[in-house]
Design a protein around this motif. Structure first.
Motif: not given
Ligand code: ZN
Length: 293
Positions: A238, A270, A240, A272-273
């Motif tokens: 990710c 986050c 981020c 996503f991760c």
């Molecule tokens: Zn992330």
């Protein structure tokens, strides 16, 4: 016998077809663990993530940082499914509802009717290209095939597969076969027959590495892998950052920000991760300062 995730390339039918394939088992298993995905969600996201990686590679025009983002917005129980892949082999994903109530759902029903938005770009330069198609309800691979034909004028076959076992993802991967403009009708028919007759890709990937799975599907077409030095490691990653995590908070109203300050700060996770970013009252004050400016 588990081998590392990777992207490979090859040619079939005397160079009339280009083949890009990916083994994504570990990346999809990582997504399953981070996002706590039910089997059908792991299957949907695994196919999407693999598709994003393959498209990023396929559409790469000698740029090193091209990405492709797939956004499935259907009315099925999974809700929005997002997969981001880069030409460098990093991939990440998100499922709005990772654990639907009905464990018997297939991927098509779990996504439902709606649209697929494909975004591709080469940050930091330029504006990303965005196109949208309606989901046909026939699966992620055929949706991507239609996208490639309509938006990129690329005739292709896309195969995607994820195999779940009781304790996680047993195998995941995919391949895209691109017909070059000089490919004859007979050659296209021969490739189509191979794809139609092949066992499901998930079944092959459970038994063999991606190189052998592709060779099995394309048996009899003179398929050759282009030197293994072209293989690209794939990983769940990710991009981020703290700044990007803070940015959406700036869109909140003054009152909401003040409330977070009074509560002693806030935390942003986050999607996503799963990484967590803590913001102190001082960090949040910089946002209110921007409001006033
Ligand atoms: Zn992330």
């Amino acid at each position: 016998m588990e081998t590392p995730d990777r992207l490979i390339q090859g040619m079939a039918m005397d160079g009339h077809f280009r083949v890009i394939a990916a083994q994504t088992t570990t990346a999809v298993e990582t997504a399953r663990e981070i996002l706590d995905l039910a089997p059908v969600a792991a299957e949907a996201l695994g196919r999407s993530m693999t598709g994003a990686l393959l498209l990023a590679r396929l559409l790469d025009k000698d740029v090193r940082n091209q990405y492709v983002s797939l956004r499935f917005e259907g009315n099925g129980p999974l809700g929005t499914v997002i997969a981001d892949g880069t030409v460098a082999g990093t991939v990440r994903g998100f499922v709005a509802n990772p654990a639907p109530d009905d464990p018997e759902l297939d991927v098509e029903t779990a996504i439902g009717n709606g649209s697929l938005t494909v975004i591709r770009g080469t940050p930091p330069a330029g504006k990303p290209y965005t196109s949208q198609i309606l989901l046909a309800g026939t699966g992620i691979a055929t949706d991507l095939t239609r996208y490639l034909m309509r938006s990129e004028q690329i005739a292709s076959a896309v195969l995607l597969g994820v195999k779940n076992r009781r304790d996680g993802v047993a195998a995941a991967g995919g391949m895209v076969i691109q017909a070059f403009p000089h490919a004859s009708d007979e050659a296209i028919a021969a490739i189509e027959k191979c794809v139609k007759d092949a066992p499901p890709l998930s079944t092959l990937l459970e038994k063999m590495p991606i190189e052998d799975a592709v060779a099995t599907v394309l048996h009899g077409t003179g398929y050759k892998q282009i030197d293994a030095g072209h293989s690209v490691p794939v990983s769940y990653a990710c991009q981020c950052t703290r700044e990007r995590a803070l940015a959406p908070l700036a869109l909140l109203g003054q009152d909401e920000i003040q409330e977070m300050i009074d509560e002693g700060g806030t935390e942003v996770r986050c999607h996503f991760c799963g990484r967590r970013y803590e913001f102190t009252p001082d960090d949040l004050l910089t946002l209110t300062a921007k409001h006033e400016a």
